[in-house]
Design a protein around this motif. Structure first.
Motif, PDB file in Angstrom:
ATOM      1  N   MET A   1       0.908  -1.149  -0.066  1.00  0.00           N
ATOM      2  CA  MET A   1       0.117  -0.021  -0.229  1.00  0.00           C
ATOM      3  C   MET A   1       1.175   1.290  -0.008  1.00  0.00           C
ATOM      4  SD  MET A   1      -2.842   0.981   2.814  1.00  0.00           S
ATOM      5  CE  MET A   1      -3.960  -0.355   2.190  1.00  0.00           C
ATOM      6  N   PRO A   2       0.808   1.971  -1.109  1.00  0.00           N
ATOM      7  CA  PRO A   2       1.728   3.285  -1.145  1.00  0.00           C
ATOM      8  C   PRO A   2       1.216   4.181   0.034  1.00  0.00           C
ATOM      9  CG  PRO A   2       0.115   3.333  -2.954  1.00  0.00           C
ATOM     10  CD  PRO A   2      -0.170   2.030  -2.028  1.00  0.00           C
ATOM     11  N   ASP A   3       2.136   5.299   0.452  1.00  0.00           N
ATOM     12  CA  ASP A   3       1.997   6.082   1.347  1.00  0.00           C
ATOM     13  C   ASP A   3       1.580   7.432   0.630  1.00  0.00           C
ATOM     14  OD1 ASP A   3       2.083   7.727   3.492  1.00  0.00           O
ATOM     15  OD2 ASP A   3       4.117   8.263   3.585  1.00  0.00           O
ATOM     16  N   PHE A   4       0.354   8.054   0.784  1.00  0.00           N
ATOM     17  CA  PHE A   4      -0.193   9.150  -0.076  1.00  0.00           C
ATOM     18  C   PHE A   4       0.147  10.285   0.421  1.00  0.00           C
ATOM     19  CE2 PHE A   4      -2.962   5.684  -1.517  1.00  0.00           C
ATOM     20  CZ  PHE A   4      -2.681   5.496  -2.851  1.00  0.00           C
ATOM     21  N   ASN A   5       0.724  10.342   1.488  1.00  0.00           N
ATOM     22  CA  ASN A   5       1.594  11.748   2.036  1.00  0.00           C
ATOM     23  C   ASN A   5       2.471  12.245   1.092  1.00  0.00           C
ATOM     24  OD1 ASN A   5      -0.488  11.970   4.141  1.00  0.00           O
ATOM     25  ND2 ASN A   5       0.824  10.620   5.646  1.00  0.00           N
ATOM     26  N   GLU A   6       3.132  11.157   0.785  1.00  0.00           N
ATOM     27  CA  GLU A   6       4.374  11.444  -0.184  1.00  0.00           C
ATOM     28  C   GLU A   6       4.146  11.577  -1.592  1.00  0.00           C
ATOM     29  OE1 GLU A   6       7.534  11.648   1.225  1.00  0.00           O
ATOM     30  OE2 GLU A   6       6.457  11.252   3.115  1.00  0.00           O
ATOM     31  N   LYS A   7       2.563  11.389  -2.082  1.00  0.00           N
ATOM     32  CA  LYS A   7       2.322  11.591  -3.583  1.00  0.00           C
ATOM     33  C   LYS A   7       1.995  12.923  -3.824  1.00  0.00           C
ATOM     34  CE  LYS A   7       2.631   7.015  -4.288  1.00  0.00           C
ATOM     35  NZ  LYS A   7       3.521   6.537  -5.021  1.00  0.00           N
ATOM     36  N   ASN A   8       1.975  13.494  -4.900  1.00  0.00           N
ATOM     37  CA  ASN A   8       1.617  14.600  -5.623  1.00  0.00           C
ATOM     38  C   ASN A   8       0.308  14.513  -5.749  1.00  0.00           C
ATOM     39  OD1 ASN A   8       1.153  13.875  -8.066  1.00  0.00           O
ATOM     40  ND2 ASN A   8       3.194  14.364  -8.759  1.00  0.00           N
ATOM     41  N   ASP A   9      -0.620  15.655  -6.026  1.00  0.00           N
ATOM     42  CA  ASP A   9      -1.995  15.691  -6.060  1.00  0.00           C
ATOM     43  C   ASP A   9      -2.392  14.994  -7.387  1.00  0.00           C
ATOM     44  OD1 ASP A   9      -2.305  17.351  -4.012  1.00  0.00           O
ATOM     45  OD2 ASP A   9      -2.628  19.105  -5.051  1.00  0.00           O
ATOM     46  N   THR A  10      -1.564  14.937  -8.726  1.00  0.00           N
ATOM     47  CA  THR A  10      -2.017  14.280  -9.826  1.00  0.00           C
ATOM     48  C   THR A  10      -1.940  12.770  -9.398  1.00  0.00           C
ATOM     49  OG1 THR A  10      -0.831  15.806 -10.928  1.00  0.00           O
ATOM     50  CG2 THR A  10      -1.389  14.007 -12.230  1.00  0.00           C
ATOM     51  N   GLU A  11      -1.131  12.096  -8.666  1.00  0.00           N
ATOM     52  CA  GLU A  11      -1.067  10.778  -8.210  1.00  0.00           C
ATOM     53  C   GLU A  11      -2.186  10.429  -7.563  1.00  0.00           C
ATOM     54  OE1 GLU A  11       3.732   9.424  -8.222  1.00  0.00           O
ATOM     55  OE2 GLU A  11       3.050  10.808  -6.761  1.00  0.00           O
ATOM     56  N   LEU A  12      -2.596  11.225  -6.598  1.00  0.00           N
ATOM     57  CA  LEU A  12      -3.715  11.089  -5.569  1.00  0.00           C
ATOM     58  C   LEU A  12      -4.908  11.105  -6.379  1.00  0.00           C
ATOM     59  CD1 LEU A  12      -2.879  13.340  -2.525  1.00  0.00           C
ATOM     60  CD2 LEU A  12      -2.764  10.791  -2.650  1.00  0.00           C
ATOM     61  N   ILE A  13      -5.136  11.850  -7.318  1.00  0.00           N
ATOM     62  CA  ILE A  13      -6.349  11.877  -8.222  1.00  0.00           C
ATOM     63  C   ILE A  13      -6.515  10.658  -9.080  1.00  0.00           C
ATOM     64  CG2 ILE A  13      -7.639  13.039 -10.457  1.00  0.00           C
ATOM     65  CD1 ILE A  13      -6.212  15.742  -9.277  1.00  0.00           C
ATOM     66  N   PHE A  14      -5.216  10.237  -9.463  1.00  0.00           N
ATOM     67  CA  PHE A  14      -5.203   8.906 -10.480  1.00  0.00           C
ATOM     68  C   PHE A  14      -5.843   7.885  -9.414  1.00  0.00           C
ATOM     69  CE2 PHE A  14      -3.125   5.066 -11.597  1.00  0.00           C
ATOM     70  CZ  PHE A  14      -3.540   4.948 -12.866  1.00  0.00           C
ATOM     71  N   HIS A  15      -5.021   7.449  -8.216  1.00  0.00           N
ATOM     72  CA  HIS A  15      -5.758   6.649  -7.345  1.00  0.00           C
ATOM     73  C   HIS A  15      -7.052   6.629  -6.824  1.00  0.00           C
ATOM     74  CE1 HIS A  15      -1.762   4.320  -7.468  1.00  0.00           C
ATOM     75  NE2 HIS A  15      -1.345   5.613  -7.275  1.00  0.00           N
ATOM     76  N   LEU A  16      -7.519   7.767  -6.610  1.00  0.00           N
ATOM     77  CA  LEU A  16      -8.791   8.241  -6.389  1.00  0.00           C
ATOM     78  C   LEU A  16      -9.906   7.650  -7.222  1.00  0.00           C
ATOM     79  CD1 LEU A  16     -10.980   9.593  -4.363  1.00  0.00           C
ATOM     80  CD2 LEU A  16     -10.518  11.646  -5.501  1.00  0.00           C
ATOM     81  N   LYS A  17      -9.464   7.897  -8.494  1.00  0.00           N
ATOM     82  CA  LYS A  17     -10.528   7.443  -9.566  1.00  0.00           C
ATOM     83  C   LYS A  17     -10.536   6.018  -9.656  1.00  0.00           C
ATOM     84  CE  LYS A  17     -10.212  11.283 -13.014  1.00  0.00           C
ATOM     85  NZ  LYS A  17     -10.044  11.519 -14.304  1.00  0.00           N
ATOM     86  N   ASP A  18      -9.614   5.362  -9.160  1.00  0.00           N
ATOM     87  CA  ASP A  18      -9.822   3.721  -9.033  1.00  0.00           C
ATOM     88  C   ASP A  18     -10.619   3.365  -7.696  1.00  0.00           C
ATOM     89  OD1 ASP A  18      -8.233   3.172 -11.343  1.00  0.00           O
ATOM     90  OD2 ASP A  18      -6.422   3.182 -10.668  1.00  0.00           O
ATOM     91  N   GLY A  19     -10.732   4.362  -6.952  1.00  0.00           N
ATOM     92  CA  GLY A  19     -11.637   4.008  -5.701  1.00  0.00           C
ATOM     93  C   GLY A  19     -10.600   3.680  -4.570  1.00  0.00           C
ATOM     94  N   ASP A  20      -9.574   4.127  -4.774  1.00  0.00           N
ATOM     95  CA  ASP A  20      -8.509   3.734  -3.712  1.00  0.00           C
ATOM     96  C   ASP A  20      -9.088   4.635  -2.093  1.00  0.00           C
ATOM     97  OD1 ASP A  20      -6.434   3.457  -1.922  1.00  0.00           O
ATOM     98  OD2 ASP A  20      -5.147   3.019  -3.485  1.00  0.00           O
ATOM     99  N   GLU A  21      -9.232   4.224  -1.347  1.00  0.00           N
ATOM    100  CA  GLU A  21      -9.656   5.018   0.012  1.00  0.00           C
ATOM    101  C   GLU A  21      -8.541   5.607   0.539  1.00  0.00           C
ATOM    102  OE1 GLU A  21     -12.080   2.524   2.724  1.00  0.00           O
ATOM    103  OE2 GLU A  21     -13.291   1.593   1.007  1.00  0.00           O
ATOM    104  N   THR A  22      -7.342   5.017   0.406  1.00  0.00           N
ATOM    105  CA  THR A  22      -6.174   5.537   1.145  1.00  0.00           C
ATOM    106  C   THR A  22      -5.869   6.744   0.675  1.00  0.00           C
ATOM    107  OG1 THR A  22      -4.890   4.123   0.072  1.00  0.00           O
ATOM    108  CG2 THR A  22      -5.355   3.623   2.150  1.00  0.00           C
ATOM    109  N   ALA A  23      -6.121   6.784  -0.774  1.00  0.00           N
ATOM    110  CA  ALA A  23      -5.691   8.123  -1.707  1.00  0.00           C
ATOM    111  C   ALA A  23      -6.858   9.299  -1.273  1.00  0.00           C
ATOM    112  CB  ALA A  23      -5.973   7.723  -3.302  1.00  0.00           C
ATOM    113  N   PHE A  24      -8.035   8.729  -1.132  1.00  0.00           N
ATOM    114  CA  PHE A  24      -9.305   9.736  -0.485  1.00  0.00           C
ATOM    115  C   PHE A  24      -8.715  10.287   0.736  1.00  0.00           C
ATOM    116  CE2 PHE A  24     -12.876  10.476   1.830  1.00  0.00           C
ATOM    117  CZ  PHE A  24     -13.581  11.624   1.106  1.00  0.00           C
TER     118      PHE A  24
END
Length: 187
Positions: A1-24
């Motif tokens: 499971m990736p650490d989303f605190n280290e990710k930029n907004d574009t990566e968070l949006i990409f994972h959010l679209k896939d339904g990733d709750e940790t990205a949300f």
């Protein structure tokens, strides 16, 4: 499971679209305070600002698969501004409705009181017309026209004591015809 605190907004949006709750959760943790501050600045109401921000995040989650976001902070801020304007408009409608309701209630009460007063005045006038003339005049001037008794006495060229006697007689007659309930209204 990736650490989303280290990710930029574009990566968070990409994972959010896939339904990733940790990205949300990462987006939520990153932007909640900023969005709350934005809402609170406009509303000056803690509960309303919190509710708006929660609704924005709920909408973000529900619409995650169809979102077209270029800049996450700009998109979220726009959502909050829209929600704040919607909230203000809704509150204004509620206040207008409440004012209209109060105005209607006041008018209804005033109309009912006016009708009751008119009916009561008609009863009093009818009753006073049956009184002996001096009693009637003293009663009408004093009780219906609200003139002081000494002024009534001067108008009728009688003494104040005589005016008092006529008024007492008129009130006694009224009391005998209508009982103590209506009598108390005239005093």
């Amino acid at each position: 499971m990736p650490d989303f605190n280290e990710k930029n907004d574009t990566e968070l949006i990409f994972h959010l679209k896939d339904g990733d709750e940790t990205a949300f959760t990462g987006i939520y943790n990153r932007y909640w305070d900023k969005l709350y501050f934005l809402a609170y600045q406009k509303l000056k109401d803690t509960a309303a600002a919190e509710e708006i921000v929660q609704d924005v995040f709920l909408t973000l989650w529900k619409r995650k698969s169809i979102l077209q976001i270029r800049s996450l902070p700009v998109y979220l801020a726009a959502m909050v501004r829209y929600a704040v304007y919607h909230y203000i408009a809704k509150e204004k409608q509620v206040q207008e409705y409440q004012q209209n309701w109060k105005r209607h209630q006041t008018l209804s009460i005033d109309a009912a009181e006016a009708l009751e007063n008119k009916l009561l005045l008609e009863i009093i006038e009818t009753l006073s017309n049956d009184l002996p003339e001096k009693c009637r005049l003293v009663f009408q001037y004093n009780k219906l026209e609200d003139r002081p008794l000494h002024e009534v006495a001067d108008t009728l060229h009688i003494s104040t004591k005589t005016a008092e006697a006529h008024l007492t007689k008129a009130l006694r007659i009224i009391r005998s015809r209508f009982g103590k309930g209506l009598y108390s209204l005239f005093i």
